[in-house]
Design a protein around this motif. Structure first.
Motif, PDB file in Angstrom:
ATOM      1  N   TYR A  94       1.836  11.731  12.458  1.00  0.00           N
ATOM      2  CA  TYR A  94       3.132  11.074  13.110  1.00  0.00           C
ATOM      3  C   TYR A  94       3.419   9.593  12.495  1.00  0.00           C
ATOM      4  O   TYR A  94       4.484   9.490  12.174  1.00  0.00           O
ATOM      5  N   LYS A  95       2.435   8.961  11.907  1.00  0.00           N
ATOM      6  CA  LYS A  95       2.608   7.686  11.369  1.00  0.00           C
ATOM      7  C   LYS A  95       3.167   7.867  10.060  1.00  0.00           C
ATOM      8  O   LYS A  95       4.121   7.179   9.617  1.00  0.00           O
ATOM      9  N   THR A  96       2.622   8.771   9.222  1.00  0.00           N
ATOM     10  CA  THR A  96       3.160   9.032   7.882  1.00  0.00           C
ATOM     11  C   THR A  96       4.295   9.521   7.827  1.00  0.00           C
ATOM     12  O   THR A  96       5.197   9.207   6.798  1.00  0.00           O
ATOM     13  N   GLU A  97       4.886  10.237   8.716  1.00  0.00           N
ATOM     14  CA  GLU A  97       6.054  10.841   8.792  1.00  0.00           C
ATOM     15  C   GLU A  97       7.144   9.846   9.065  1.00  0.00           C
ATOM     16  O   GLU A  97       8.274   9.766   8.508  1.00  0.00           O
ATOM     17  N   PHE A  98       6.847   8.781   9.991  1.00  0.00           N
ATOM     18  CA  PHE A  98       7.549   7.704  10.232  1.00  0.00           C
ATOM     19  C   PHE A  98       7.830   6.769   9.081  1.00  0.00           C
ATOM     20  O   PHE A  98       8.820   6.467   8.736  1.00  0.00           O
ATOM     21  N   LEU A  99       6.843   6.495   8.323  1.00  0.00           N
ATOM     22  CA  LEU A  99       6.794   5.690   7.161  1.00  0.00           C
ATOM     23  C   LEU A  99       7.584   6.202   5.940  1.00  0.00           C
ATOM     24  O   LEU A  99       8.361   5.427   5.372  1.00  0.00           O
ATOM     25  N   SER A 100       7.580   7.569   5.984  1.00  0.00           N
ATOM     26  CA  SER A 100       8.188   8.301   4.898  1.00  0.00           C
ATOM     27  C   SER A 100       9.693   8.082   5.350  1.00  0.00           C
ATOM     28  O   SER A 100      10.378   8.057   4.256  1.00  0.00           O
ATOM     29  N   GLN A 101      10.077   8.316   6.439  1.00  0.00           N
ATOM     30  CA  GLN A 101      11.751   8.148   6.820  1.00  0.00           C
ATOM     31  C   GLN A 101      11.896   6.709   6.599  1.00  0.00           C
ATOM     32  O   GLN A 101      13.321   6.706   6.017  1.00  0.00           O
ATOM     33  N   LEU A 102      11.124   5.726   6.839  1.00  0.00           N
ATOM     34  CA  LEU A 102      11.455   4.431   6.704  1.00  0.00           C
ATOM     35  C   LEU A 102      11.518   4.173   5.047  1.00  0.00           C
ATOM     36  O   LEU A 102      12.585   3.460   4.734  1.00  0.00           O
ATOM     37  N   SER A 103      10.920   4.814   4.336  1.00  0.00           N
ATOM     38  CA  SER A 103      10.920   4.633   2.901  1.00  0.00           C
ATOM     39  C   SER A 103      12.036   5.162   2.307  1.00  0.00           C
ATOM     40  O   SER A 103      12.756   4.734   1.310  1.00  0.00           O
ATOM     41  N   GLU A 104      12.749   6.115   2.917  1.00  0.00           N
ATOM     42  CA  GLU A 104      14.089   6.854   2.578  1.00  0.00           C
ATOM     43  C   GLU A 104      15.288   5.643   2.798  1.00  0.00           C
ATOM     44  O   GLU A 104      16.137   5.940   2.161  1.00  0.00           O
ATOM     45  N   ARG A 105      14.898   5.118   3.964  1.00  0.00           N
ATOM     46  CA  ARG A 105      15.907   4.352   4.528  1.00  0.00           C
ATOM     47  C   ARG A 105      16.230   3.012   3.430  1.00  0.00           C
ATOM     48  O   ARG A 105      17.240   2.703   3.175  1.00  0.00           O
ATOM     49  N   PHE A 106      14.912   2.645   2.844  1.00  0.00           N
ATOM     50  CA  PHE A 106      15.075   1.396   2.239  1.00  0.00           C
ATOM     51  C   PHE A 106      14.869   1.752   0.589  1.00  0.00           C
ATOM     52  O   PHE A 106      15.209   0.728  -0.160  1.00  0.00           O
ATOM     53  N   GLY A 107      14.480   3.035   0.260  1.00  0.00           N
ATOM     54  CA  GLY A 107      14.734   3.206  -0.944  1.00  0.00           C
ATOM     55  C   GLY A 107      13.573   2.731  -1.921  1.00  0.00           C
ATOM     56  O   GLY A 107      12.466   2.801  -1.466  1.00  0.00           O
ATOM     57  N   VAL A 108      13.882   2.696  -3.242  1.00  0.00           N
ATOM     58  CA  VAL A 108      12.810   2.454  -4.276  1.00  0.00           C
ATOM     59  C   VAL A 108      12.060   1.252  -4.180  1.00  0.00           C
ATOM     60  O   VAL A 108      10.826   1.111  -4.196  1.00  0.00           O
ATOM     61  N   SER A 109      12.590   0.177  -3.698  1.00  0.00           N
ATOM     62  CA  SER A 109      12.003  -1.212  -3.518  1.00  0.00           C
ATOM     63  C   SER A 109      10.869  -0.888  -2.277  1.00  0.00           C
ATOM     64  O   SER A 109       9.739  -1.533  -2.359  1.00  0.00           O
ATOM     65  N   TRP A 110      11.312  -0.140  -1.436  1.00  0.00           N
ATOM     66  CA  TRP A 110      10.237  -0.029  -0.218  1.00  0.00           C
ATOM     67  C   TRP A 110       9.100   0.648  -0.841  1.00  0.00           C
ATOM     68  O   TRP A 110       7.774   0.550  -0.583  1.00  0.00           O
ATOM     69  N   LYS A 111       9.193   1.714  -1.707  1.00  0.00           N
ATOM     70  CA  LYS A 111       7.922   2.235  -2.216  1.00  0.00           C
ATOM     71  C   LYS A 111       7.103   1.734  -3.202  1.00  0.00           C
ATOM     72  O   LYS A 111       6.014   1.509  -2.964  1.00  0.00           O
ATOM     73  N   GLN A 112       7.747   0.530  -3.824  1.00  0.00           N
ATOM     74  CA  GLN A 112       6.974  -0.446  -4.684  1.00  0.00           C
ATOM     75  C   GLN A 112       6.136  -1.197  -3.541  1.00  0.00           C
ATOM     76  O   GLN A 112       5.027  -1.576  -3.811  1.00  0.00           O
ATOM     77  N   ILE A 113       6.789  -1.648  -2.561  1.00  0.00           N
ATOM     78  CA  ILE A 113       6.237  -2.396  -1.206  1.00  0.00           C
ATOM     79  C   ILE A 113       4.742  -1.621  -1.037  1.00  0.00           C
ATOM     80  O   ILE A 113       3.661  -2.353  -0.591  1.00  0.00           O
ATOM     81  N   GLN A 114       5.016  -0.379  -0.651  1.00  0.00           N
ATOM     82  CA  GLN A 114       3.987   0.512  -0.349  1.00  0.00           C
ATOM     83  C   GLN A 114       2.780   1.063  -1.040  1.00  0.00           C
ATOM     84  O   GLN A 114       1.783   1.223  -0.611  1.00  0.00           O
ATOM     85  N   GLU A 115       2.912   0.348  -2.429  1.00  0.00           N
ATOM     86  CA  GLU A 115       1.864   0.730  -3.361  1.00  0.00           C
ATOM     87  C   GLU A 115       0.495   0.072  -2.961  1.00  0.00           C
ATOM     88  O   GLU A 115      -0.560   0.997  -2.967  1.00  0.00           O
ATOM     89  N   PRO A 116       0.490  -1.118  -2.576  1.00  0.00           N
ATOM     90  CA  PRO A 116      -1.034  -1.485  -2.207  1.00  0.00           C
ATOM     91  C   PRO A 116      -1.522  -0.905  -1.141  1.00  0.00           C
ATOM     92  O   PRO A 116      -2.860  -0.435  -0.702  1.00  0.00           O
ATOM     93  N   ILE A 117      -0.570  -0.386  -0.130  1.00  0.00           N
ATOM     94  CA  ILE A 117      -1.322   0.435   1.000  1.00  0.00           C
ATOM     95  C   ILE A 117      -1.769   1.871   0.547  1.00  0.00           C
ATOM     96  O   ILE A 117      -2.890   2.331   1.094  1.00  0.00           O
ATOM     97  N   ASN A 118      -1.029   2.303  -0.510  1.00  0.00           N
ATOM     98  CA  ASN A 118      -1.260   3.759  -1.055  1.00  0.00           C
ATOM     99  C   ASN A 118      -2.828   3.637  -1.740  1.00  0.00           C
ATOM    100  O   ASN A 118      -3.630   4.291  -1.847  1.00  0.00           O
ATOM    101  N   ASP A 119      -3.011   2.433  -2.376  1.00  0.00           N
ATOM    102  CA  ASP A 119      -4.269   2.241  -3.053  1.00  0.00           C
ATOM    103  C   ASP A 119      -5.291   2.306  -2.013  1.00  0.00           C
ATOM    104  O   ASP A 119      -6.368   2.901  -2.232  1.00  0.00           O
ATOM    105  N   ASP A 120      -5.287   1.563  -0.928  1.00  0.00           N
ATOM    106  CA  ASP A 120      -6.253   1.575   0.238  1.00  0.00           C
ATOM    107  C   ASP A 120      -6.329   2.928   0.557  1.00  0.00           C
ATOM    108  O   ASP A 120      -7.572   3.389   0.783  1.00  0.00           O
ATOM    109  N   LEU A 121      -5.420   3.783   0.628  1.00  0.00           N
ATOM    110  CA  LEU A 121      -5.303   4.890   1.288  1.00  0.00           C
ATOM    111  C   LEU A 121      -6.138   5.878   0.461  1.00  0.00           C
ATOM    112  O   LEU A 121      -6.856   6.764   0.904  1.00  0.00           O
ATOM    113  N   GLU A 122      -5.870   5.729  -1.087  1.00  0.00           N
ATOM    114  CA  GLU A 122      -6.516   6.565  -2.038  1.00  0.00           C
ATOM    115  C   GLU A 122      -8.124   6.175  -2.171  1.00  0.00           C
ATOM    116  O   GLU A 122      -9.048   7.138  -2.281  1.00  0.00           O
TER     117      GLU A 122
END
Length: 823
Positions: A652-680
Motif C-alpha cells: 500500500y505504501k509503495t504504491e502511494f509513493l510511486s503515484q506521488l513520484s509520478e506527480r512530482f517527476g524526476v526531481s522527486w525520484k532524486q529525493i527518494q534515492e537515499p530512501i532507496n539506498d536504505d531499502l536496498e
C-alpha cells in the motif's frame, strides 16, 4: 461484563443452531425410516436399499442450510444420471449371472475412475456416485441371475431420491434455515466484533500505564479468533446463499464476496495490533490531548462505518454506502516526520486508523499497468506475454474439453478407483452377503485435498464401532418391541450431530457413528443384530485398511516432511516479496510496486498450505520417526503470517509513493534515492538471511555435510575460522543494533524527503500523508527484520531438535553449505 454477556449469547446461539440442525437430521432420517418400514408395500419396495437412503440424507443435510440442501439434491441427481446409464449398459453386456466378485471389482475400479477424474464434478456428487457404484455391483454379485438389468439400478436411484427428498422436507419444516440469513447474521456479528476490537485498541493506545494497555490488547486479541470463525461461517454458507438467490449470480456481475468486504476491515485492525505490540512502553510519548481527542472522534466515525457495514456486508450491494466525514482530524495532518525510533509504532497506528477510516487503497487499474508495460518492456517480452496468454487459454480449453486432466485429478481418480476396487473384492471374499460395507465405508470418505489419513481412518473405525454397539444394545433392550426400535435412533442422531464438531471425531467419525446405528435400528430382515454388527465392523475395517494402503502408496511422504518442504517454499516466496519492494519502477526492468500485492498473495497461499501440513503432522502417528516439533513450527508460522501482513502494508505504501513520484517527476525520484539506498540495504540483509534459512531447512541431515566435504577435498582453515569461497556475513539475521541503525537512517532520510515536499505549493495534505506513509514504511521494514530474527531463533531450535548431539550454529552450517555446494 459486556464481553461476558456477548460471549454467553454467542454460545447460546451456537447451541441453538447446532440443535436445530440435529433435529432436522433426525426428522429426515425418521422420514426415511417410516417410509421404508411402515409405508404401503408397493412404495416400500421401490427404495430397496434404505441404508443408502440414510447415507444420502446424512451427506446432504448435516449442518446444512436450504441452499446447501438444494445443492446437495442437485449433486444427488447429477450422480444418479451419471451412474444409471453406464450401470444398465454394463449389466446388459456382462449379464447378472456372470457378474462374479472379480468382475465387480474391475467394474467398480473403472467406473470410479471415470467418475473421479473430472475436476468440475463436486465432491459430494462423486461420493454419492461412488456409493451407487458399489451397491449396483455388489448387489448384482449377491443376487446373481435374479438381478434385474434395469430395475436394480432404478432401485438404487429410488433409494438415493428418497434420501434427497427427505432432506428437503426436513429442511422446510417448520421453517427453512436460510443461508442468506446465516450470512447476514455472521456479517453483523463480525462487524460488532471489529467495533469492539477497535475500542480495545484505541483504549490501549491511550492507556496511561503498561498494565492497562496490555489488558486491553489481550482482550482485543481474544476477539480475533471469534472473527475468524465468523469469516469461515460466511465462506461455508456463501455457495448456499447463491443457490437460494440465483439472481445474485446472474443479474449482478459486480457482486462482491461478503468476506472480501469484511476483510477490508480486518487488515487495518491487524495493523493496529502489530503497532501496539511493538510499542516499547505506555503511555505513548508522541500522543497529546489534541491527538487523543482526534482518536476518539475517529473511533466514533469508524464506529458509524461499522454500523453501516452490518447492513451492506452480506447483501446484494456491490459497494459500501458513503459515510460523511465530520471528524475534525486536522491534528493528524499537522504530524511531522519523526526522528525517534520509539515513536515509529505510534505513527503506524495512526496510519492504520486512517486506513480503516478511508478504506483500503485500490490497486492501480489494469489499463495503466498495461500502458506502463508497453512503455518499459521490449517487443520480446510482449511476445512472451502473448505466448503465456495463449498457453493459459489452451490449458483452459483442454481442461474444459476433458482432454488434459491435471496431475492432482489423475492421482485422486487412481486413489479412489483402486481403493474401492480392492475394498469390494476383499469385502466379497470375506462375507458375500455383507460385502457392501467395505466399499461404502470408504466411498463417502474421499476428499480431493490431502487429509490426515490415519486420523480419518481411526475416527471412522471408532464411529462405526460406537454406532454398531449402540444399535446392538438398543436391539437387545427392545427385542420384544421390534416396532419401537427406531425411537432410540433420535437421541443418537442428535448426539452424533454434535459429535461432528468435536476435534477427536469431526465429520468422519460422526457420520460413521450415526450410520452404524441406523443400519441396525432403521432396517428389517438383515439377520441377528449382533452378527450383522460384527460383520459390518469387520467389513468397514477391511475397507479402511485398503484406504490407508492406497493413500500411503500414492502419498508416501509424511506430513512432517511436507511441512518442512513447504516451510522452505514459504521462505522462498517471502524472499521474492522482499525483492519486489520498490518505491518506483525505472527503465531497467524493475518490478512495479503493484507486483508486490501478487507476491504477497502467493506468500499467503504458501502459508495457508504450511498451516494445513502442520495441523496434519501434529495428528499423524510418529511410529519410528522423530516426533514432530509442533510448537516450533507454530511460532515460525506466526512470524510468517505477520510478515505477510506487513508486506501487504508495504505494498500500500509503495504504491502511494510511486503515484506521488509520478506527480512530482524526476526531481522527486532524486529525493527518494537515499530512501532507496536504505531499502536496498534492508532487502540485502533480510533476503540473504531468508535464503540461508531456506538452504539450512532443506538439509536432510547435518551428518551428510562432513563426508560430502571430505569427498570434495574441501579444507577448513581453522586459524582464520573461514571456509574457502566464504562470502557470507557473520550473522544471518540483523541484530538489534543493525535494525536500529537502518531504521534511524531511514527516518532521517524520510525527514529530508518531507522537508523537500514543503517546497511545493499547496501540498500540505500530501506532506502529512507522505509523513504517515514513510513512518509506517519504516515501522514495516524494522518489524520485518525483527520477525526474521525470530525465525532464525526457531529454525535453530528446529535443527537442534533434529540433531540433539550437535552444537548448532546456523552461520557455520551456511558456510559449509556454500563451500560444499558453491554457486
Amino acid at each position: 461484563m459486556a464481553a461476558i454477556t456477548r460471549a454467553d449469547s454467542t454460545t447460546k446461539a451456537l447451541w441453538r443452531r447446532r440443535l436445530g440442525s440435529a433435529l432436522r437430521t433426525a426428522l429426515a432420517c425418521s422420514i426415511v425410516g417410516f417410509t421404508t418400514l411402515y409405508s404401503p408395500e408397493h412404495l416400500r419396495h421401490m427404495p430397496a436399499f434404505p441404508a443408502f437412503s440414510y447415507v444420502t440424507t446424512i451427506l446432504i443435510l448435516s449442518d446444512a442450510t436450504l441452499g446447501d440442501t438444494l445443492r446437495g439434491c442437485w449433486h444427488a441427481l447429477y450422480a444418479t444420471i451419471q451412474i444409471m446409464i453406464p450401470s444398465i449398459l454394463c449389466l446388459w453386456l456382462v449379464g447378472p449371472d456372470r457378474f462374479t466378485a472379480d468382475v465387480a471389482a474391475v467394474v467398480v475400479t473403472l467406473m470410479s475412475f471415470v467418475v473421479a477424474l473430472p475436476e468440475s464434478t463436486a465432491l459430494m456428487a462423486k461420493r454419492i456416485a461412488f456409493g451407487q457404484i458399489v451397491i449396483v455391483c455388489v448387489g448384482t454379485v449377491v443376487h446373481g441371475a435374479k438381478t434385474g438389468i434395469v430395475m436394480h439400478p432404478i432401485h438404487v436411484a429410488s433409494s438415493t431420491a428418497l434420501g434427497a427428498l427427505a432432506s428437503v422436507v426436513a429442511m422446510l419444516l417448520p421453517y427453512p434455515r436460510l443461508a442468506y440469513h446465516e450470512v447476514k447474521k455472521s456479517s453483523k456479528l463480525y462487524a460488532e466484533n471489529a467495533s469492539e476490537m477497535l475500542n480495545h485498541f484505541v483504549k490501549a493506545f491511550c492507556a496511561q500505564d503498561n498494565t492497562a494497555a496490555l489488558d486491553s490488547i489481550s482482550e482485543a486479541k481474544s476477539l480475533f479468533k471469534a472473527g475468524a470463525k465468523q469469516l469461515l461461517s460466511i465462506k461455508d454458507k456463501q455457495e448456499g446463499m447463491l443457490w437460494e438467490r440465483p439472481q445474485i449470480r446472474f443479474l449482478k456481475p459486480n457482486y462482491k464476496d461478503p468476506r472480501e468486504k469484511l476483510q477490508e476491515l480486518e487488515i487495518p485492525i491487524r495493523g493496529m495490533e502489530l503497532a501496539l505490540t511493538s510499542c516499547p512502553s505506555f503511555p505513548v510519548g508522541m500522543i497529546d490531548e489534541d491527538l487523543r481527542d482526534v482518536l476518539q472522534s475517529l473511533k466514533a466515525e469508524i464506529g458509524l462505518k461499522l454500523e453501516q457495514a452490518k447492513c451492506y456486508a452480506s447483501f446484494d450491494a456491490t459497494t459500501a454506502p458513503e459515510t460523511q466525514k465530520n471528524c475534525k482530524d486536522e491534528s493528524l495532518w499537522s504530524l511531522k516526520a519523526i526522528s525517534s525510533t520509539e515513536d515509529v509504532p505510534a505513527s503506524f497506528f495512526f496510519y492504520c486508523i486512517k486506513l480503516l477510516q478511508d478504506g483500503l487503497p485500490v490497486a492501480p487499474n489494469a489499463e495503466f499497468v498495461v500502458n506502463e508495460t508497453r512503455e518499459t518492456h521490449t517487443e520480446g517480452s510482449s511476445e512472451s506475454q502473448n505466448q503465456n496468454k495463449f498457453k493459459c487459454k489452451l490449458k483452459w480449453i483442454s481442461s474444459s474439453l476433458f482432454l488434459l486432466p491435471s496431475l492432482e485429478s489423475l492421482v485422486f481418480a487412481l486413489k479412489c478407483s483402486l481403493s474401492l476396487g480392492l475394498a469390494v473384492i476383499l469385502g466379497l471374499m470375506y462375507n458375500k452377503e455383507n460385502g457392501y460395507w467395505s466399499g461404502l465405508t470408504i466411498a463417502i470418505s474421499f476428499a480431493t485435498n490431502r487429509q490426515a489419513t490415519f486420523k480419518v481412518a481411526n475416527a471412522r473405525a471408532q464411529g462405526t464401532a460406537m454406532g454398531s454397539v449402540y444399535g446392538v444394545i438398543c436391539s437387545f433392550l427392545l427385542q420384544k418391541s421390534v416396532n419401537f426400535r427406531f425411537l432410540p435412533l433420535l437421541p443418537w442422531i442428535i448426539f452424533s450431530s454434535f459429535l461432528r464438531h468435536s476435534r477427536m471425531y469431526e465429520e468422519a467419525g460422526a457420520i460413521s457413528a450415526v450410520i452404524g446405528a441406523l443400519l441396525i435400528l432403521g432396517r428389517k430382515n438383515y439377520g441377528t443384530p449382533s452378527e450383522f454388527a460384527i460383520a459390518r465392523i469387520t467389513e468397514a475395517s477391511l475397507g479402511l485398511i485398503c484406504f490407508i494402503i492406497v493413500e500411503i502408496l500414492f502419498q508416501p511422504a509424511r506430513a512432517a516432511t511436507l511441512a518442512k518442504a513447504q516451510l522452505a517454499q514459504s521462505l522462498q516466496a517471502l524472499q521474492d516479496g522482499i525483492k519486489d519492494i520498490v518505491l518506483f519502477a525505472d527503465q531497467k526492468g524493475k518490478a512495479t510496486p503493484t507486483a508486490l500485492r501478487d507476491k504477497q498473495k502467493r506468500l499467503k497461499s504458501h502459508i495457508n498450505e504450511l498451516d494445513k501440513f502442520i495441523a496434519e503432522a501434529e495428528m499423524e502417528p510418529n511410529f519410528w520417526f522423530l516426533p514432530f516439533h509442533g510448537s516450533c513450527y507454530e511460532n515460525i508460522l506466526a512470524s510468517l503470517s505477520r510478515m505477510a501482513d506487513l508486506l501487504l502494508f508495504v505494498a500500500y505504501k509503495t504504491e502511494f509513493l510511486s503515484q506521488l513520484s509520478e506527480r512530482f517527476g524526476v526531481s522527486w525520484k532524486q529525493i527518494q534515492e537515499p530512501i532507496n539506498d536504505d531499502l536496498e540495504l534492508f532487502k540485502e540483509k533480510v533476503g540473504h538471511s531468508l535464503k540461508c534459512f531456506e538452504e539450512v531447512i532443506l538439509i536432510k541431515s547435518l551428518a551428510v555435510l562432513a563426508p560430502e566435504r571430505q569427498n570434495r577435498n574441501i579444507s577448513h582453515d581453522v586459524e582464520s575460522g573461514r571456509l574457502p569461497n566464504e562470502d557470507v556475513p557473520r550473522t544471518l539475521s540483523p541484530d538489534e543494533e543493525e535494525i536500529e541503525e537502518i531504521l534511524s537512517s531511514f527516518l532521517q532520510h524520510s525527514k529530508e524527503v518531507a522537508n523537500s515536499i514543503n517546497g511545493y505549493d499547496g501540498e500540505e495534505k500530501h506532506l502529512s500523508q507522505t509523513v504517515l506513509v514513510l513512518n509506517g514504511l519504516g515501522f514495516c521494514i524494522s518489524s520485518l527484520m525483527k520477525e526474521t530474527t525470530k525465525i532464525e531463533k526457531e529454525i535453530k531450535e528446529l535443527i537442534k531438535w533434529e540433531n540433539p548431539t550437535r552444537n548448532i550454529n546456523l552461520y557455520e552450517i551456511s558456510c559449509k553449505l556454500n563451500a560444499t555446494y558453491p554457486k
